[in-house]
Every structure is written in C-alpha cells, then in structure tokens.
Write an enzyme that holds these catalytic residues in place. Structure first.
Site, PDB file in Angstrom:
ATOM      1  N   LYS A 195      15.754  91.206  90.572  1.00 48.65           N
ATOM      2  CA  LYS A 195      15.167  92.359  89.865  1.00 48.65           C
ATOM      3  C   LYS A 195      15.893  92.635  88.548  1.00 48.65           C
ATOM      4  O   LYS A 195      15.252  92.875  87.530  1.00 48.65           O
ATOM      5  CB  LYS A 195      15.220  93.629  90.727  1.00 48.65           C
TER       6      LYS A 195
ATOM      7  N   ARG B  10      12.937 103.562  96.075  1.00 47.30           N
ATOM      8  CA  ARG B  10      13.368 102.771  97.227  1.00 47.30           C
ATOM      9  C   ARG B  10      12.954 103.417  98.537  1.00 47.30           C
ATOM     10  O   ARG B  10      13.209 102.853  99.597  1.00 47.30           O
ATOM     11  CB  ARG B  10      14.892 102.674  97.210  1.00 47.30           C
TER      12      ARG B  10
ATOM     13  N   ARG C  38      27.053  85.944  93.980  1.00 47.53           N
ATOM     14  CA  ARG C  38      26.842  86.749  92.775  1.00 47.53           C
ATOM     15  C   ARG C  38      28.146  87.311  92.217  1.00 47.53           C
ATOM     16  O   ARG C  38      29.012  87.770  92.949  1.00 47.53           O
ATOM     17  CB  ARG C  38      25.897  87.915  93.105  1.00 47.53           C
TER      18      ARG C  38
ATOM     19  N   ARG D 232      30.809  92.351  93.190  1.00 47.11           N
ATOM     20  CA  ARG D 232      30.510  93.754  93.454  1.00 47.11           C
ATOM     21  C   ARG D 232      31.121  94.191  94.781  1.00 47.11           C
ATOM     22  O   ARG D 232      31.143  93.420  95.737  1.00 47.11           O
ATOM     23  CB  ARG D 232      28.989  93.947  93.511  1.00 47.11           C
TER      24      ARG D 232
ATOM     25  N   ARG E  38      22.497  96.695 103.625  1.00 42.26           N
ATOM     26  CA  ARG E  38      21.568  96.938 102.511  1.00 42.26           C
ATOM     27  C   ARG E  38      20.228  96.264 102.786  1.00 42.26           C
ATOM     28  O   ARG E  38      19.172  96.828 102.495  1.00 42.26           O
ATOM     29  CB  ARG E  38      22.184  96.430 101.198  1.00 42.26           C
TER      30      ARG E  38
HETATM   31  P1  AMP Z   1      21.443  98.088  93.345  1.00 44.05           P
HETATM   32  O1  AMP Z   1      22.334  97.697  92.223  1.00 44.05           O
HETATM   33  O2  AMP Z   1      20.049  98.387  92.913  1.00 44.05           O
HETATM   34  O3  AMP Z   1      21.498  97.108  94.489  1.00 44.05           O
HETATM   35  O4  AMP Z   1      22.020  99.466  93.917  1.00 44.05           O
HETATM   36  C1  AMP Z   1      23.343  99.561  94.427  1.00 44.05           C
HETATM   37  C2  AMP Z   1      23.482 100.790  95.321  1.00 44.05           C
HETATM   38  O5  AMP Z   1      23.201 101.973  94.571  1.00 44.05           O
HETATM   39  C3  AMP Z   1      22.527 100.840  96.506  1.00 44.05           C
HETATM   40  O6  AMP Z   1      22.967 100.085  97.616  1.00 44.05           O
HETATM   41  C4  AMP Z   1      22.518 102.343  96.790  1.00 44.05           C
HETATM   42  O7  AMP Z   1      23.695 102.756  97.439  1.00 44.05           O
HETATM   43  C5  AMP Z   1      22.524 102.923  95.385  1.00 44.05           C
HETATM   44  N1  AMP Z   1      21.136 103.085  94.856  1.00 44.05           N
HETATM   45  C6  AMP Z   1      20.581 102.436  93.790  1.00 44.05           C
HETATM   46  N2  AMP Z   1      19.308 102.823  93.599  1.00 44.05           N
HETATM   47  C7  AMP Z   1      19.041 103.737  94.569  1.00 44.05           C
HETATM   48  C8  AMP Z   1      17.898 104.490  94.921  1.00 44.05           C
HETATM   49  N3  AMP Z   1      16.725 104.387  94.246  1.00 44.05           N
HETATM   50  N4  AMP Z   1      17.996 105.327  95.998  1.00 44.05           N
HETATM   51  C9  AMP Z   1      19.130 105.471  96.675  1.00 44.05           C
HETATM   52  N5  AMP Z   1      20.243 104.766  96.424  1.00 44.05           N
HETATM   53  C10 AMP Z   1      20.225 103.908  95.366  1.00 44.05           C
END
Ligand code: AMP
Length: 225
Positions: free
Chosen positions: A18, A94, A131, A163, A174
């Site tokens: 993404k 999400r 990653r 990360r 996740r």
């Molecule tokens: P990502 O980089 O998109 O994988 O997001 C990393 C982390 O940020 C996720 O595992 C959540 O803890 C938090 N996060 C990101 N976007 C959201 C969202 N739309 N709703 C809730 N938590 C989020």
C-alpha cells in the site's frame, strides 16, 4: 469548472504494498498521500503525549481507537491540499466505524475508488520479515533491496531500520486484526460500487500499471495520459 478533487483509498494486508503504491499514485495525480501509520509514527518520534499513547498500540500490533484516528484524519482532510486536489488514503479506513465516519466527513461527496491490493498471506509474512524502513521519511527497503549507502536512506539520508511492529508476534496480531476488522470493508465498498480488486503480486511497476487501469475504469486518468 475545475475538476473535482480525487478521492482514493487503498485497502490491503500489511505488506501488500500500500505504501509503495500510494506514493506512486500521489505522484502520478499530484494528490496528497495520507498514511495514518506514518502520521502515528511521526507522533511517536516527536515524543508527544499522543505519540506515547499511540506507541503502545502500535507495538502490540493493535489498532489505535477509532475516535482517535478519525480525529487525526478529519483534521488532515480539512487542510487545503487535500480539499483542493484530493488524496490517496493509505491505512485508513481500517474498520467499519472508520469507513462510516469517512463517509460522513466527505458527504455529499464520496470516495471515487477503493483499491483492494490482494496479496496472499504467506507472501506478506515473507515481505514483512524482510522489510526495512527509513526512520525519518518512511521510505521502504528490504533485506534484498537495500539502500545504496550503509543502511542510510537514499531519499533523505535517515537511518534505515526494522519497524518495531515487524516482529513475528506483532505481525501475527496485525494480520489477525486485518482479517477481523478490515476485511468487512471489502463488502462495504463493493456495495457502494467503488471497489476495485487489484492483484498486488509482482514488480511495483506492474502493480502500478494495474492500479492505473483500475482507476481508468472509473474515469480517473491523469491529464497527460
Ligand atoms: P501501518 O503503517 O499502516 O501498518 O500502521 C501501523 C500501526 O498504526 C497499526 O498497526 C496501528 O496500530 C496504527 N494504525 C494505522 N492506521 C490505523 C487506523 N486507520 N486505525 C487504527 N490504527 C491504525
């Protein structure tokens, strides 16, 4: 009359690509890339009280509460760049509650297209484990696609790291949260007639082309195209 702003969202498991694809879409159409994960990680780095709270959720591999993230996104969408030219959302919505809040925020307009990037679970697990990301600008690398100079970012020179939530335990949580809370959005947007399922397996260039074709089916083409 000026063209309406573009409103695009990307769905897809963690590691589906993404971030990479949203970056390309944002450059292609000159629209804003809104990545909620990046925004939350920036708050963590800044050490704000908000960032401290978010870090606990992120490190556990859990979603931050809907009300919190909806507040963050609604402020960002109200800024002039997003309001005028449009945006590509990466990592939001999400949950169904977030999707409903987004619908309310955009009304009477709505999302033009929601692209669901499909990548099988075994492949995303492999991608997540290898990653690496820039700790400053978020640019993506991997153990096989390393930055040119000693784990420093090709884009900004920042340190490239793994990360904190790309551990086996957090990855498992996740992906489970994605199945449970995010996959219902596929039916939600299919019902709205805006869903495009795109095969996310392949080179980033190939996937980008597939996404452009999917957007074109909804009449979204760049001015030069
Ligand atoms: P990502 O980089 O998109 O994988 O997001 C990393 C982390 O940020 C996720 O595992 C959540 O803890 C938090 N996060 C990101 N976007 C959201 C969202 N739309 N709703 C809730 N938590 C989020």
């Amino acid at each position: 009359m000026a063209d309406a702003p573009l409103r695009i969202a990307l769905l897809g498991r963690q590691g589906a690509g993404k971030g990479t694809q949203a970056t390309r879409i944002s450059h292609h159409f000159a629209i804003v890339h809104i990545a909620t994960g990046d925004m939350l990680r920036a708050a963590v780095r800044a050490g704000t009280p908000f960032g401290e709270k978010a870090k606990a959720y992120i490190d556990r591999g859990e979603l931050v509460p809907d009300a919190v993230i909806i507040g963050v996104v609604s402020e960002r969408l109200a800024e002039p760049d997003a309001a005028r030219r449009g945006f590509v959302l990466d990592g939001f919505p999400r949950t169904i509650a977030q999707a409903e809040a987004l619908d309310a925020l955009l009304a009477p307009a709505r999302l033009d297209v929601v692209v669901d990037l499909e990548v099988p679970e075994w492949l995303v697990v492999e991608r997540l484990a290898s990653r690496r990301v820039c700790s400053v600008c978020g640019a993506n690398y991997s153990t096989t696609l390393q930055p040119r100079v000693d784990w420093t970012c090709d884009v900004c020179g920042g340190e490239v790291v793994q990360r904190s939530d790309d551990t086996e335990e957090a990855i498992r949580r996740r992906l489970a949260a994605y199945e449970e809370q995010t996959t219902p959005l596929i039916a939600y947007y299919r019902e709205q007639g805006v869903l495009e399922v795109v095969d996310g397996v392949g080179e980033p260039d190939e996937v980008h082309e597939r996404i452009l074709e999917a957007l074109a089916r909804h009449g979204i083409v760049s001015e030069e195209a």
